[in-house]
Design a protein around this motif. Structure first.
Motif, PDB file in Angstrom:
ATOM      1  N   PHE A  60       7.788  -3.881  -7.256  1.00 43.10           N
ATOM      2  CA  PHE A  60       7.689  -2.577  -6.598  1.00 43.10           C
ATOM      3  C   PHE A  60       9.005  -1.819  -6.682  1.00 43.10           C
ATOM      4  O   PHE A  60       9.028  -0.608  -6.973  1.00 43.10           O
ATOM      5  N   LEU A  61      10.128  -2.505  -6.444  1.00 42.65           N
ATOM      6  CA  LEU A  61      11.429  -1.827  -6.478  1.00 42.65           C
ATOM      7  C   LEU A  61      11.734  -1.275  -7.869  1.00 42.65           C
ATOM      8  O   LEU A  61      12.267  -0.164  -7.996  1.00 42.65           O
ATOM      9  N   ARG A  62      11.415  -2.034  -8.912  1.00 37.36           N
ATOM     10  CA  ARG A  62      11.651  -1.546 -10.277  1.00 37.36           C
ATOM     11  C   ARG A  62      10.810  -0.308 -10.558  1.00 37.36           C
ATOM     12  O   ARG A  62      11.282   0.637 -11.205  1.00 37.36           O
ATOM     13  N   TRP A  63       9.580  -0.314 -10.091  1.00 39.70           N
ATOM     14  CA  TRP A  63       8.725   0.863 -10.247  1.00 39.70           C
ATOM     15  C   TRP A  63       9.293   2.043  -9.484  1.00 39.70           C
ATOM     16  O   TRP A  63       9.353   3.166 -10.000  1.00 39.70           O
ATOM     17  N   GLN A  64       9.727   1.816  -8.265  1.00 42.44           N
ATOM     18  CA  GLN A  64      10.231   2.896  -7.417  1.00 42.44           C
ATOM     19  C   GLN A  64      11.482   3.538  -8.020  1.00 42.44           C
ATOM     20  O   GLN A  64      11.656   4.763  -7.939  1.00 42.44           O
ATOM     21  N   GLU A  65      12.335   2.746  -8.637  1.00 48.26           N
ATOM     22  CA  GLU A  65      13.549   3.274  -9.246  1.00 48.26           C
ATOM     23  C   GLU A  65      13.255   4.229 -10.392  1.00 48.26           C
ATOM     24  O   GLU A  65      14.069   5.108 -10.704  1.00 48.26           O
ATOM     25  N   LYS A  66      12.104   4.105 -11.001  1.00 45.86           N
ATOM     26  CA  LYS A  66      11.746   4.932 -12.150  1.00 45.86           C
ATOM     27  C   LYS A  66      11.057   6.236 -11.755  1.00 45.86           C
ATOM     28  O   LYS A  66      10.810   7.087 -12.614  1.00 45.86           O
ATOM     29  N   GLN A  67      10.746   6.378 -10.464  1.00 45.64           N
ATOM     30  CA  GLN A  67      10.059   7.596 -10.031  1.00 45.64           C
ATOM     31  C   GLN A  67      11.046   8.749  -9.952  1.00 45.64           C
ATOM     32  O   GLN A  67      12.169   8.590  -9.485  1.00 45.64           O
ATOM     33  N   SER A  68      10.615   9.900 -10.416  1.00 47.39           N
ATOM     34  CA  SER A  68      11.507  11.061 -10.489  1.00 47.39           C
ATOM     35  C   SER A  68      11.612  11.811  -9.171  1.00 47.39           C
ATOM     36  O   SER A  68      12.424  12.716  -9.031  1.00 47.39           O
ATOM     37  N   ARG A  69      10.792  11.445  -8.203  1.00 47.32           N
ATOM     38  CA  ARG A  69      10.808  12.127  -6.914  1.00 47.32           C
ATOM     39  C   ARG A  69      10.423  11.153  -5.814  1.00 47.32           C
ATOM     40  O   ARG A  69       9.906  10.073  -6.076  1.00 47.32           O
ATOM     41  N   THR A  70      10.690  11.550  -4.600  1.00 39.79           N
ATOM     42  CA  THR A  70      10.311  10.730  -3.460  1.00 39.79           C
ATOM     43  C   THR A  70       8.800  10.800  -3.273  1.00 39.79           C
ATOM     44  O   THR A  70       8.208  11.880  -3.274  1.00 39.79           O
ATOM     45  N   ILE A  71       8.178   9.660  -3.111  1.00 37.88           N
ATOM     46  CA  ILE A  71       6.729   9.576  -2.987  1.00 37.88           C
ATOM     47  C   ILE A  71       6.385   9.102  -1.577  1.00 37.88           C
ATOM     48  O   ILE A  71       6.954   8.126  -1.082  1.00 37.88           O
ATOM     49  N   ALA A  72       5.489   9.801  -0.942  1.00 42.48           N
ATOM     50  CA  ALA A  72       5.004   9.355   0.360  1.00 42.48           C
ATOM     51  C   ALA A  72       4.204   8.070   0.180  1.00 42.48           C
ATOM     52  O   ALA A  72       3.461   7.917  -0.797  1.00 42.48           O
ATOM     53  N   ASP A  73       4.383   7.132   1.094  1.00 39.39           N
ATOM     54  CA  ASP A  73       3.688   5.845   1.021  1.00 39.39           C
ATOM     55  C   ASP A  73       3.855   5.193  -0.351  1.00 39.39           C
ATOM     56  O   ASP A  73       2.872   4.923  -1.068  1.00 39.39           O
ATOM     57  N   PRO A  74       5.100   4.934  -0.760  1.00 41.74           N
ATOM     58  CA  PRO A  74       5.329   4.443  -2.126  1.00 41.74           C
ATOM     59  C   PRO A  74       4.685   3.091  -2.415  1.00 41.74           C
ATOM     60  O   PRO A  74       4.188   2.880  -3.526  1.00 41.74           O
ATOM     61  N   LEU A  75       4.663   2.180  -1.444  1.00 39.86           N
ATOM     62  CA  LEU A  75       4.062   0.874  -1.717  1.00 39.86           C
ATOM     63  C   LEU A  75       2.565   1.007  -1.950  1.00 39.86           C
ATOM     64  O   LEU A  75       1.991   0.339  -2.818  1.00 39.86           O
ATOM     65  N   ASP A  76       1.933   1.883  -1.203  1.00 42.86           N
ATOM     66  CA  ASP A  76       0.515   2.143  -1.404  1.00 42.86           C
ATOM     67  C   ASP A  76       0.280   2.759  -2.774  1.00 42.86           C
ATOM     68  O   ASP A  76      -0.665   2.397  -3.490  1.00 42.86           O
ATOM     69  N   SER A  77       1.156   3.694  -3.174  1.00 42.78           N
ATOM     70  CA  SER A  77       1.016   4.334  -4.487  1.00 42.78           C
ATOM     71  C   SER A  77       1.185   3.320  -5.613  1.00 42.78           C
ATOM     72  O   SER A  77       0.436   3.329  -6.604  1.00 42.78           O
ATOM     73  N   TRP A  78       2.175   2.445  -5.462  1.00 43.10           N
ATOM     74  CA  TRP A  78       2.391   1.405  -6.475  1.00 43.10           C
ATOM     75  C   TRP A  78       1.182   0.476  -6.558  1.00 43.10           C
ATOM     76  O   TRP A  78       0.711   0.137  -7.655  1.00 43.10           O
ATOM     77  N   SER A  79       0.672   0.068  -5.397  1.00 47.71           N
ATOM     78  CA  SER A  79      -0.475  -0.830  -5.371  1.00 47.71           C
ATOM     79  C   SER A  79      -1.678  -0.191  -6.047  1.00 47.71           C
ATOM     80  O   SER A  79      -2.392  -0.842  -6.821  1.00 47.71           O
TER      81      SER A  79
END
Length: 229
Positions: A60-79
């Motif tokens: 999840f952290l590796r995915w989050q680092e690649k996002q170009s903007r802040t995402i609401a509920d990032p863990l849910d979005s990744w899942s």
């Protein structure tokens, strides 16, 4: 469309590459009300997808680092992204616990894994204790070669002391249920630091599944999401 008996193993392998695991499943009984599958027909089978311990965290952290903007509920979005990719590859419809209208994830989980709720409401797992979660599910329009869940002793029945009901400084959990507002006010308040940085004291007091306990940074992430900090 998934048809081969070995496909369940293939789904498990695809999810494991991102730290997620299959958490059991079942075929809906004939005549049972079931959610819609991929092509809007009734689903015939469901596979629960989740985690044991904090295995998905580095993915999840590796995915989050690649996002170009802040995402609401990032863990849910990744899942949703990971489970959605598995659904596309294996001909299933992906659903999430946060979908509206809500689907009966807890009932599905109890049926799929033979679990019962702890006094905190979290399902007690015989191996993972309280340190697990369900991130989504895959709905299929064909039956799958699935075995019925094995029956395991409910660990909470053997726990006499119930430390999970004695560690919260504001007694948010009790035999009467969970007082959400008391918990929220405490976590946000001046004395809420232990909970903010290390997670729920009641949950951490449970003696089961300690090898799978989430690290403090993971617990802090979830607590911040809960308290909107």
């Amino acid at each position: 469309m998934i048809v081969a008996a070995g496909s369940v193993d293939g789904i498990a392998a695809a999810l494991l590459a991102n730290g997620l695991v299959l958490r059991g499943g079942f075929n809906f009984a004939p005549g049972e009300t079931a959610p819609l599958g991929l092509s809007a027909g009734p689903a015939k089978a469901v596979l629960l997808v989740g985690q044991a311990g904090a295995a998905p965290w580095p993915h999840f952290l590796r995915w989050q680092e690649k996002q170009s903007r802040t995402i609401a509920d990032p863990l849910d979005s990744w899942s949703r992204e990971v489970i959605g990719a598995a659904a596309k590859a294996f001909g299933a419809r992906a659903v999430s616990p946060s979908d509206r209208p809500y689907l009966p994830f807890q009932q599905w989980a109890m049926r799929a894994e033979g679990l019962k709720p702890s006094p905190l409401g979290i399902l007690m797992h015989p191996r993972y204790g309280l340190w697990h979660a369900y991130r989504g599910a895959l709905l299929f329009e064909v039956e799958l070669p699935l075995q019925a869940a094995a029956t395991s002793p409910h660990l909470c029945d053997a726990c006499v002391e119930k430390p999970c009901l004695k560690s919260c400084p504001v007694d948010a959990y009790s035999a009467q249920g969970f007082t959400h507002q008391s918990c929220l006010a405490h976590v946000r308040g001046a004395n809420g630091e232990p909970c903010r940085s290390s997670g729920c004291l009641d949950r951490n007091a449970c003696p089961y599944g300690m090898d799978y306990r989430y690290p403090p940074e993971v617990q802090a992430f979830h607590m911040a999401a809960f308290a909107d900090l």
